[in-house]
Design an enzyme around this catalytic site. Structure first.
Site, mmCIF file in Angstrom:
data_model
loop_
_atom_site.group_PDB
_atom_site.id
_atom_site.type_symbol
_atom_site.label_atom_id
_atom_site.label_comp_id
_atom_site.label_asym_id
_atom_site.label_seq_id
_atom_site.Cartn_x
_atom_site.Cartn_y
_atom_site.Cartn_z
ATOM 1 N N HIS A 131 -2.207 -8.739 2.020
ATOM 2 C CA HIS A 131 -1.864 -7.477 2.701
ATOM 3 C C HIS A 131 -3.024 -7.120 3.643
ATOM 4 O O HIS A 131 -3.399 -7.910 4.486
ATOM 5 C CB HIS A 131 -1.582 -6.427 1.616
ATOM 6 C CG HIS A 131 -0.988 -5.141 2.106
ATOM 7 N ND1 HIS A 131 -0.368 -5.004 3.312
ATOM 8 C CD2 HIS A 131 -0.910 -3.904 1.510
ATOM 9 C CE1 HIS A 131 0.067 -3.756 3.449
ATOM 10 N NE2 HIS A 131 -0.256 -3.073 2.374
ATOM 11 N N HIS A 173 5.314 -12.505 7.897
ATOM 12 C CA HIS A 173 5.535 -11.130 7.455
ATOM 13 C C HIS A 173 6.745 -11.082 6.527
ATOM 14 O O HIS A 173 7.683 -11.860 6.693
ATOM 15 C CB HIS A 173 5.766 -10.182 8.640
ATOM 16 C CG HIS A 173 5.537 -8.756 8.289
ATOM 17 N ND1 HIS A 173 6.535 -7.949 7.793
ATOM 18 C CD2 HIS A 173 4.411 -8.000 8.320
ATOM 19 C CE1 HIS A 173 6.027 -6.753 7.548
ATOM 20 N NE2 HIS A 173 4.745 -6.753 7.848
ATOM 21 N N ASP A 213 -2.726 -8.166 11.646
ATOM 22 C CA ASP A 213 -4.075 -8.557 11.247
ATOM 23 C C ASP A 213 -4.653 -9.692 12.096
ATOM 24 O O ASP A 213 -5.860 -9.930 12.073
ATOM 25 C CB ASP A 213 -4.083 -8.954 9.767
ATOM 26 C CG ASP A 213 -3.704 -7.783 8.879
ATOM 27 O OD1 ASP A 213 -4.252 -6.693 9.105
ATOM 28 O OD2 ASP A 213 -2.850 -7.942 7.997
ATOM 29 N N ARG A 272 2.411 -4.236 16.697
ATOM 30 C CA ARG A 272 1.039 -3.752 16.486
ATOM 31 C C ARG A 272 0.047 -4.802 16.973
ATOM 32 O O ARG A 272 -1.025 -4.477 17.466
ATOM 33 C CB ARG A 272 0.818 -3.444 14.993
ATOM 34 C CG ARG A 272 1.766 -2.379 14.449
ATOM 35 C CD ARG A 272 1.664 -2.243 12.951
ATOM 36 N NE ARG A 272 2.000 -3.478 12.258
ATOM 37 C CZ ARG A 272 1.867 -3.676 10.952
ATOM 38 N NH1 ARG A 272 1.402 -2.694 10.186
ATOM 39 N NH2 ARG A 272 2.205 -4.822 10.394
ATOM 40 N N SER A 325 0.827 -1.215 0.000
ATOM 41 C CA SER A 325 0.000 0.000 0.000
ATOM 42 C C SER A 325 0.861 1.265 0.000
ATOM 43 O O SER A 325 0.645 2.175 -0.813
ATOM 44 C CB SER A 325 -0.971 0.008 1.189
ATOM 45 O OG SER A 325 -0.274 -0.198 2.391
HETATM 46 N N1 CMX Z 1 0.803 -19.585 6.237
HETATM 47 C C1 CMX Z 1 1.288 -20.480 5.351
HETATM 48 N N2 CMX Z 1 2.354 -20.294 4.584
HETATM 49 C C2 CMX Z 1 3.017 -19.136 4.751
HETATM 50 C C3 CMX Z 1 2.604 -18.154 5.686
HETATM 51 C C4 CMX Z 1 1.439 -18.412 6.442
HETATM 52 N N3 CMX Z 1 0.946 -17.512 7.309
HETATM 53 N N4 CMX Z 1 3.458 -17.124 5.611
HETATM 54 C C5 CMX Z 1 4.363 -17.431 4.665
HETATM 55 N N5 CMX Z 1 4.090 -18.651 4.134
HETATM 56 C C6 CMX Z 1 4.770 -19.306 3.011
HETATM 57 C C7 CMX Z 1 4.665 -18.416 1.787
HETATM 58 O O1 CMX Z 1 3.397 -18.561 1.137
HETATM 59 C C8 CMX Z 1 5.824 -18.895 0.957
HETATM 60 O O2 CMX Z 1 5.453 -20.102 0.345
HETATM 61 P P1 CMX Z 1 5.989 -20.468 -1.150
HETATM 62 O O3 CMX Z 1 7.470 -20.603 -0.984
HETATM 63 O O4 CMX Z 1 5.270 -21.737 -1.450
HETATM 64 O O5 CMX Z 1 5.596 -19.317 -2.017
HETATM 65 C C9 CMX Z 1 6.874 -19.220 2.031
HETATM 66 O O6 CMX Z 1 6.152 -19.403 3.268
HETATM 67 C C10 CMX Z 1 7.908 -18.130 2.236
HETATM 68 O O7 CMX Z 1 7.222 -16.918 2.486
HETATM 69 P P2 CMX Z 1 7.902 -15.765 3.371
HETATM 70 O O8 CMX Z 1 9.162 -15.332 2.666
HETATM 71 O O9 CMX Z 1 8.004 -16.170 4.785
HETATM 72 O O10 CMX Z 1 6.790 -14.644 3.313
HETATM 73 P P3 CMX Z 1 6.521 -13.603 2.157
HETATM 74 O O11 CMX Z 1 7.383 -12.432 2.392
HETATM 75 O O12 CMX Z 1 6.566 -14.234 0.820
HETATM 76 O O13 CMX Z 1 4.996 -13.232 2.431
HETATM 77 C C11 CMX Z 1 3.121 -12.711 3.782
HETATM 78 C C12 CMX Z 1 4.629 -12.474 3.563
HETATM 79 C C13 CMX Z 1 2.644 -11.755 4.879
HETATM 80 C C14 CMX Z 1 2.391 -12.383 2.483
HETATM 81 C C15 CMX Z 1 2.903 -14.185 4.196
HETATM 82 O O14 CMX Z 1 3.534 -14.428 5.430
HETATM 83 C C16 CMX Z 1 1.439 -14.555 4.263
HETATM 84 O O15 CMX Z 1 0.856 -14.930 3.236
HETATM 85 N N6 CMX Z 1 0.796 -14.469 5.480
HETATM 86 C C17 CMX Z 1 -0.622 -14.718 5.601
HETATM 87 C C18 CMX Z 1 -1.412 -13.518 5.082
HETATM 88 C C19 CMX Z 1 -1.274 -12.343 6.021
HETATM 89 O O16 CMX Z 1 -1.432 -12.461 7.231
HETATM 90 N N7 CMX Z 1 -1.005 -11.155 5.453
HETATM 91 C C20 CMX Z 1 -0.965 -9.886 6.220
HETATM 92 C C21 CMX Z 1 0.445 -9.353 6.430
HETATM 93 C C22 CMX Z 1 0.422 -8.023 7.149
HETATM 94 C C23 CMX Z 1 -0.173 -6.945 6.277
HETATM 95 O O17 CMX Z 1 0.461 -6.581 5.278
HETATM 96 O O18 CMX Z 1 -1.298 -6.529 6.531
#
Ligand code: CMX
Length: 435
Positions: free
Chosen positions: A270, A317, A372, A326, A240
């Site tokens: 996000h 994250h 979140d 937070r 964002s």
């Molecule tokens: N559940 C399951 N798998 C997860 C995970 C979770 N909560 N968090 C990360 N992973 C997975 C990723 O999908 C990724 O898998 P692939 O290798 O198959 O693509 C792997 O672990 C590595 O990811 P990462 O480097 O740890 O995390 P990213 O930087 O790629 O993504 C985020 C960060 C937040 C998108 C991810 O942790 C996620 O999808 N979390 C759940 C959604 C969420 O809570 N989002 C809100 C974040 C805060 C905000 O911006 O508001």
């Protein structure tokens, strides 16, 4: 000129030579290297943006203008009768880097008050949208509909020195921020409360007025203040904030930039994750008949989610490598105000269960909860159960940080953003796979 604008003017004038000197005299100094996995992996972690509004340390979490969240909540002037600081005072801190006096907070509140009248055509636009439009689509549309109000566009068309760009950008930011609570509350009451709209109360501060227009009693005013502050900024690289900055770098005005910022926030990876957390927990609650599951039962739900190829919302994250402060600030609020809330109990069980599972699963780099995971609990407790609305609250907060950033971008003359792309062939050559 208002006191805030005057102060900002001097701050920008003092700061600008530092940026000019870095670019001119040290422009060739290497800051970072870039790997192929970073290029394919969403530019993760590449040090390539500048902001002085906030800094995200992977372990400590966010600092706003050098202050941690507990420091912000402690040091900023509080709304009389409430526990939380004025959002207006927090915006002053973001813009100037200084903790305001009560008088300075009152000046900002007065500035917002003068600018908060939402043009009637914005409500017409919202009424014309299908009732089942997502609240984030409505929020974004309402903001872009006001683009014709931009002072920046008017001054730009008249001809303006680029050193003055920040000035009408500031005007646009304040004009827009002042209107966001009423637009957001209108969307809620229009969509979920049969259009029973509550008029703003000019005597109230931003958080208090939002709670009033939502039709939710105290201490929801403090909840609103806490939410807007916590969600305001997380340095510049998140989707964002980065979208807002990128769009504004083309000298698109604040209305275009903030509308675009909201569109990025609306993704489930996000800001929409706060809605996803509640949706996921509701699924668990339904299958448990409302009973709080034991840790063993909860483990099964978490593994089922992972095994079906979905992410566990509210955990992980891109930058943080510990529990999000937070999350912790909201948890403290829950412990004080709603310790026996059933959804809070669910979230507590998740806090114990999810991190070890994500570690065992072996993919997520950060197994800890993010902002979140806790946000929806408080909203639900105070009767805001329409969880597809939650990201709008995040959006009102995030606009504070992105507006502050864009004003400073213009003040310091940051350039049009334009990274360079390579083809897959080129990457293969760099990797030594191709001749
Ligand atoms: N559940 C399951 N798998 C997860 C995970 C979770 N909560 N968090 C990360 N992973 C997975 C990723 O999908 C990724 O898998 P692939 O290798 O198959 O693509 C792997 O672990 C590595 O990811 P990462 O480097 O740890 O995390 P990213 O930087 O790629 O993504 C985020 C960060 C937040 C998108 C991810 O942790 C996620 O999808 N979390 C759940 C959604 C969420 O809570 N989002 C809100 C974040 C805060 C905000 O911006 O508001």
């Amino acid at each position: 000129m208002s006191n805030l604008k005057e102060k900002l003017y001097h701050k920008i004038e003092e700061w600008r030579p530092r940026t000019v000197r870095l670019a001119k005299d040290y422009g060739d100094v290497v800051v970072d290297k870039v790997t192929i996995s970073q290029i394919i992996g969403g530019m993760r972690g590449i040090k390539s943006l500048t902001t002085d509004i906030s800094y995200l340390d992977p372990v400590e979490g966010i600092r706003f203008r050098g202050f941690t969240i507990p420091e912000v909540l402690e040091k900023l002037p509080k709304v009389p009768g409430g526990e939380m600081p004025y959002v207006e005072g927090f915006f002053y801190l973001l813009l100037t880097g200084e903790v305001p006096t009560t008088e300075e907070v009152n000046d900002v509140a007065e500035e917002f008050n003068k600018r908060k009248m939402v043009p009637e055509y914005v409500f017409d636009v919202l009424r014309a949208m299908p009732k089942d439009s997502h609240p984030m689509a409505m929020f974004s549309a309402a903001i872009v509909a006001m683009q014709k109000e931009s002072v920046f566009v008017q001054k730009y068309n008249e001809g303006m020195s680029k050193f003055d760009y920040w000035d009408p950008t500031y005007e646009d930011a304040l004009n827009l921020l002042a209107k966001l609570p009423q637009i957001a509350a209108f969307i809620y009451r229009h969509k979920y409360k049969d259009g029973d709209i509550i008029a703003p109360d000019p005597k109230l501060d931003m958080g208090g007025n939002f709670a009033h227009m939502m039709g939710i009693n105290k201490p929801y005013d403090d909840v609103a203040r806490l939410y807007f502050i916590l969600h305001s900024d997380h340095e510049s690289g998140n989707v964002s904030a980065h979208t807002g900055h990128l769009v504004a770098s083309a000298l698109s005005d604040m209305y275009y930039a903030i509308s675009a910022m909201l569109n990025g926030l609306a993704g489930p990876l996000h800001g929409l994750a706060n809605q996803e957390v509640l949706r996921w927990i509701q699924g668990v609650m339904d299958s448990m008949g409302g009973k709080v599951p034991s840790e063993e039962e909860m483990k099964k739900f978490v593994w089922d989610t992972l095994n079906s190829g979905q992410v566990v919302p509210g955990f992980g994250h891109a930058v943080l490598r510990k529990t999000d402060p937070r999350y912790a600030a909201q948890r403290d609020f829950c412990l004080k105000h709603l310790p026996n809330d059933p959804i809070f109990e669910y979230v507590n069980v998740l806090y114990n269960v999810v991190p070890p599972i994500l570690q065992q699963h072996g993919k997520a780099k950060n197994p800890w909860p993010n902002v979140d995971a806790q946000s929806g609990v408080i909203q639900w407790h105070y009767g805001l159960t329409e969880y597809d609305y939650y990201t709008v609250l995040f959006g009102v907060g995030r606009a504070l940080g992105v507006c502050a950033n864009i004003i400073w971008d213009r003040g310091l003359g940051y350039a049009l953003e334009r990274p360079k792309s390579l083809t897959t062939d080129m990457l293969e050559k760099v990797a030594g796979i191709q001749e």
